[in-house]
Design a protein around this motif. Structure first.
Motif, PDB file in Angstrom:
ATOM      1  N   ALA A 105       0.848  -1.188   0.000  1.00 24.51           N
ATOM      2  CA  ALA A 105       0.000   0.000   0.000  1.00 24.51           C
ATOM      3  C   ALA A 105       0.885   1.241   0.000  1.00 24.51           C
ATOM      4  CB  ALA A 105      -0.905   0.011   1.217  1.00 24.51           C
ATOM      5  N   SER A 142      -0.883  -0.589  -4.553  1.00 26.99           N
ATOM      6  CA  SER A 142      -2.139   0.143  -4.638  1.00 26.99           C
ATOM      7  C   SER A 142      -1.997   1.474  -3.925  1.00 26.99           C
ATOM      8  CB  SER A 142      -3.282  -0.666  -4.023  1.00 26.99           C
ATOM      9  OG  SER A 142      -3.035  -0.912  -2.648  1.00 26.99           O
ATOM     10  N   GLY A 143      -2.851   2.423  -4.296  1.00 29.27           N
ATOM     11  CA  GLY A 143      -2.821   3.736  -3.682  1.00 29.27           C
ATOM     12  C   GLY A 143      -2.821   4.839  -4.726  1.00 29.27           C
ATOM     13  N   HIS A 145      -3.349   5.770  -0.768  1.00 24.93           N
ATOM     14  CA  HIS A 145      -4.385   5.590   0.239  1.00 24.93           C
ATOM     15  C   HIS A 145      -4.297   6.710   1.276  1.00 24.93           C
ATOM     16  CE1 HIS A 145      -5.343   1.498  -1.113  1.00 24.93           C
ATOM     17  NE2 HIS A 145      -4.049   1.272  -1.175  1.00 24.93           N
ATOM     18  N   VAL A 150      -4.501   3.960   6.377  1.00 28.10           N
ATOM     19  CA  VAL A 150      -3.808   2.877   5.676  1.00 28.10           C
ATOM     20  C   VAL A 150      -2.967   2.022   6.618  1.00 28.10           C
ATOM     21  CG1 VAL A 150      -1.747   4.228   5.035  1.00 28.10           C
ATOM     22  CG2 VAL A 150      -2.479   2.306   3.609  1.00 28.10           C
ATOM     23  N   ARG A 153      -5.217  -0.420   8.341  1.00 22.78           N
ATOM     24  CA  ARG A 153      -5.599  -1.491   7.425  1.00 22.78           C
ATOM     25  C   ARG A 153      -4.467  -2.498   7.267  1.00 22.78           C
ATOM     26  NH1 ARG A 153      -7.514   1.683   2.192  1.00 22.78           N
ATOM     27  NH2 ARG A 153      -7.847  -0.453   1.433  1.00 22.78           N
TER      28      ARG A 153
END
Length: 248
Positions: A105, A142-143, A145, A150, A153
């Motif tokens: 992330a 991914s991101g 975020h 984050v 998560r």
């Protein structure tokens, strides 16, 4: 420090674990380094490197490290972002023939990851293109975020690591979980290096109250990482297609 690096490069030791270092003392001694990481990189001839802070619950890797927040923001580029994502991917076992695809992330810089440009364009113009480029290489990135959620998560198991944009963004979540459990790992070096996740605490020197647990944690991690490196399959790293001459 220099002798330790020489021994590691010669293959006489399998890893280096360092105690904390005082940044002001370095400068007073005339050494132009902001910390251990930069010394390790220069003396080992390493151009691509990064700082990871980790414990049993969370891993974070920093895009920028020991510099003011104002200059850190100016230092963010798509090329630097992508390089850190690649280093994180490789450090967590990703790469050709590795059989692992770690989930990475990337934290946004601005509140709410910029809210589509409403709170700044760095997330759109700098971070997002790097994430797209990483995904095109087969990296599970991914991101950006929102940084305020984050890390939570990741701690819950959704991600294997978080790429953070600047020093405090990435280190506060790890240190909040307990200094005694954290370890500083330098990615990209030709040998394993770990360290404590705290400073020198000169105010505790000689009082008998300092806690050595983080140093023991760093030593254990060094041994584990060295064993893992000894048994890891040899894989060719992805070609670095970016020019880092301005960002090393």
């Amino acid at each position: 420090m220099r002798r330790g690096i020489e021994l590691a490069l010669a293959g006489e030791v399998r890893a280096i674990t360092t105690a904390p270092i005082n940044k002001e003392a370095l400068r007073l001694a005339g050494l132009p380094y902001p910390g251990h990481t930069e010394i390790l990189a220069e003396l080992s001839g390493t151009e691509r490197y990064a700082m990871m802070m980790a414990n049993d619950e969370l891993r974070t890797v920093l895009v920028t490290v020991h510099q003011s927040l104002r200059t850190a923001i100016d230092a963010l580029t798509p090329e630097r972002e992508l390089d850190i994502i690649r280093l994180t991917h490789q450090a967590l076992g990703g790469g050709p023939g590795a059989g692992s695809r770690p989930r990475i992330a990337v934290a946004g810089l601005n509140p709410h990851a910029g809210e589509n440009g409403l709170f700044g364009r760095e997330d759109l113009d700098v971070i997002a293109p790097a994430v797209r480029a990483a995904r095109a290489e087969g990296i599970d990135a991914s991101g950006p975020h929102p940084a305020d959620t984050v890390f939570m998560r990741a701690r819950a198991g959704e991600f294997d690591a978080v790429v953070a944009q600047y020093h405090d963004q990435g280190l506060i979540p790890v240190k909040y979980l307990g200094l005694e459990h954290g370890v500083n790992i330098t990615l990209g070096l030709p040998f394993v290096r770990t360290s404590v996740d705290h400073g020198t605490a000169f105010d505790l020197a000689g009082t008998g109250t300092a806690d050595h647990t983080s140093l023991l944690t760093a030593l254990h991690h060094a041994a584990e990482l060295a064993d893992r490196a000894d048994h890891a399959p040899r894989a060719v790293e992805p070609a670095d297609r970016t020019d880092h001459s301005d960002h090393s």
